[in-house]
Design an enzyme around this catalytic site. Structure first.
Site, PDB file in Angstrom:
ATOM      1  CB  THR A 185      -0.981   0.007   1.262  1.00 31.54           C
ATOM      2  OG1 THR A 185      -1.825  -1.244   1.224  1.00 31.54           O
ATOM      3  CG2 THR A 185      -1.559   0.851   1.654  1.00 31.54           C
ATOM      4  N   GLY A 209     -10.218  -3.048   3.120  1.00 29.40           N
ATOM      5  CA  GLY A 209      -9.554  -3.261   4.295  1.00 29.40           C
ATOM      6  C   GLY A 209      -9.419  -1.761   4.860  1.00 29.40           C
TER       7      GLY A 209
HETATM    8  N1  ASP Z   1      -3.839  -2.143   4.722  1.00 28.94           N
HETATM    9  C1  ASP Z   1      -4.161  -2.801   3.500  1.00 28.94           C
HETATM   10  C2  ASP Z   1      -5.461  -3.680   3.698  1.00 28.94           C
HETATM   11  O1  ASP Z   1      -5.600  -4.434   4.411  1.00 28.94           O
HETATM   12  C3  ASP Z   1      -3.069  -3.749   3.042  1.00 28.94           C
HETATM   13  C4  ASP Z   1      -1.513  -3.103   3.226  1.00 28.94           C
HETATM   14  O2  ASP Z   1      -1.316  -2.270   3.905  1.00 28.94           O
HETATM   15  O3  ASP Z   1      -0.568  -3.604   2.645  1.00 28.94           O
HETATM   16  O4  ASP Z   1      -6.032  -3.511   2.521  1.00 28.94           O
END
Ligand code: ASP
Length: 304
Positions: free
Chosen positions: A172, A202
């Site tokens: 992300t 998410g």
């Molecule tokens: N937080 C993000 C999600 O759960 C994933 C990530 O931060 O890599 O969609």
């Protein structure tokens, strides 16, 4: 009163320890982080708003296929792309989108919603219809999909997991900023998790969970296992610790990232900034792809 401009960005929490991380990759990655930081810093340096700076950083990161946002977003269990993004200004304006697969830069769509009175969060077909009404040029879903992400999905399917454990699993992306007027902003964009259940959302696009900004406390962008960050409402919790609890930003982040999240399986990290231009970048994962700059200091980038 003049404030000290500050900017930080992240390219996600990584799972590989330094000794297993290819050195040439680390070097290339840091160059990219610097380049994306410079996009946002140019805005702040010209006296521009924190909101524009965070959007510029995130848009630059979304265009790089290494990162799990925009071009290069990970694939869900059906092999489809579902991008999520959010942006918030410290004055309370915010916009968020989820399940996007036809808008090249999801953060721009979130930003458009931020400017829209009476709307904050759109998902799926409704979000895409809004994008068409707002004249965002549609892109084919194939724009987002890279061979690397297809290989990761195949691997995750084989293992029967939501796979995170590859060197290429750059996460992300997000940014936080404080401008010369002390205005704050935060932005986050993601493809979510590889092999995720279709429709799963998410923390990243959820205001208060993965993204939050308030001019009286701080701006925060998170990365990590979204379900845990959602349950803990992490970004707002950090701000509340400052606002109601009188904690300093470093103390609040230490408590949440290092003490609260790990026992719950909340691997990841976050970046945050206060109106005084104080920056904190923290992770309980082996790495956090990150870069930052404060007025008067040179830009920095780090992974571990
Ligand atoms: N937080 C993000 C999600 O759960 C994933 C990530 O931060 O890599 O969609």
């Amino acid at each position: 009163m003049s404030h000290r401009p500050a900017l930080a960005l992240h390219g996600g929490a990584g799972v590989l320890p330094q000794d297993r991380f290819p050195a040439d990759l680390a070097e290339a990655l840091q160059a990219d982080l610097h380049r994306c930081l410079a996009e946002g810093w140019a805005v702040l340096d010209a006296g521009g708003p924190a909101l524009d700076a965070v959007c510029a950083c995130v848009a630059a990161l979304e265009a790089i296929p290494w990162f799990n946002a925009g071009h290069g977003a990970v694939l869900n269990a059906d092999g489809r792309v579902e991008c999520d993004a959010a942006v918030m200004a410290g004055d309370g304006r915010c916009g968020a989108v989820a399940g996007i697969r036809s808008v090249r830069q999801p953060i721009h769509l979130a930003r458009r919603l931020l400017e829209e009175p009476g709307l904050v969060f759109l998902a799926g077909a409704g979000a895409e219809a809004y994008a068409r009404r707002e004249r965002f040029e549609p892109v084919d879903e194939s724009y987002f999909i890279t061979p690397q992400r297809q290989a990761e999905l195949a691997q995750a399917r084989q293992l029967g997991t939501v796979s995170l454990d590859t060197a290429e699993r750059f996460g992300t992306v997000g940014a936080v900023a404080c401008d010369a007027q002390g205005r704050l902003a935060a932005a986050t964009s993601t493809g979510g998790l590889t092999n995720k259940t279709p429709g799963r959302i998410g923390d990243s696009p959820v205001i208060g969970a993965g993204t939050y900004a308030c001019d009286d406390s701080c701006a925060v962008s998170c990365t990590g296992i979204g379900e845990v960050f959602l349950r803990q409402v992490v970004a707002h919790d950090i701000a509340a610790r400052l606002r109601y609890g009188g904690q300093s930003l470093p103390a609040a982040v230490e408590t949440v990232v290092m003490e609260q999240l790990p026992p719950l399986g909340g691997e990841g990290g976050l970046i945050a900034v206060t109106p005084a231009g104080e920056l904190v970048l923290a992770h309980n994962s082996p790495s956090l792809y990150r870069a930052w700059q404060r007025a008067g200091d040179p830009p920095r980038a780090a992974i571990f």
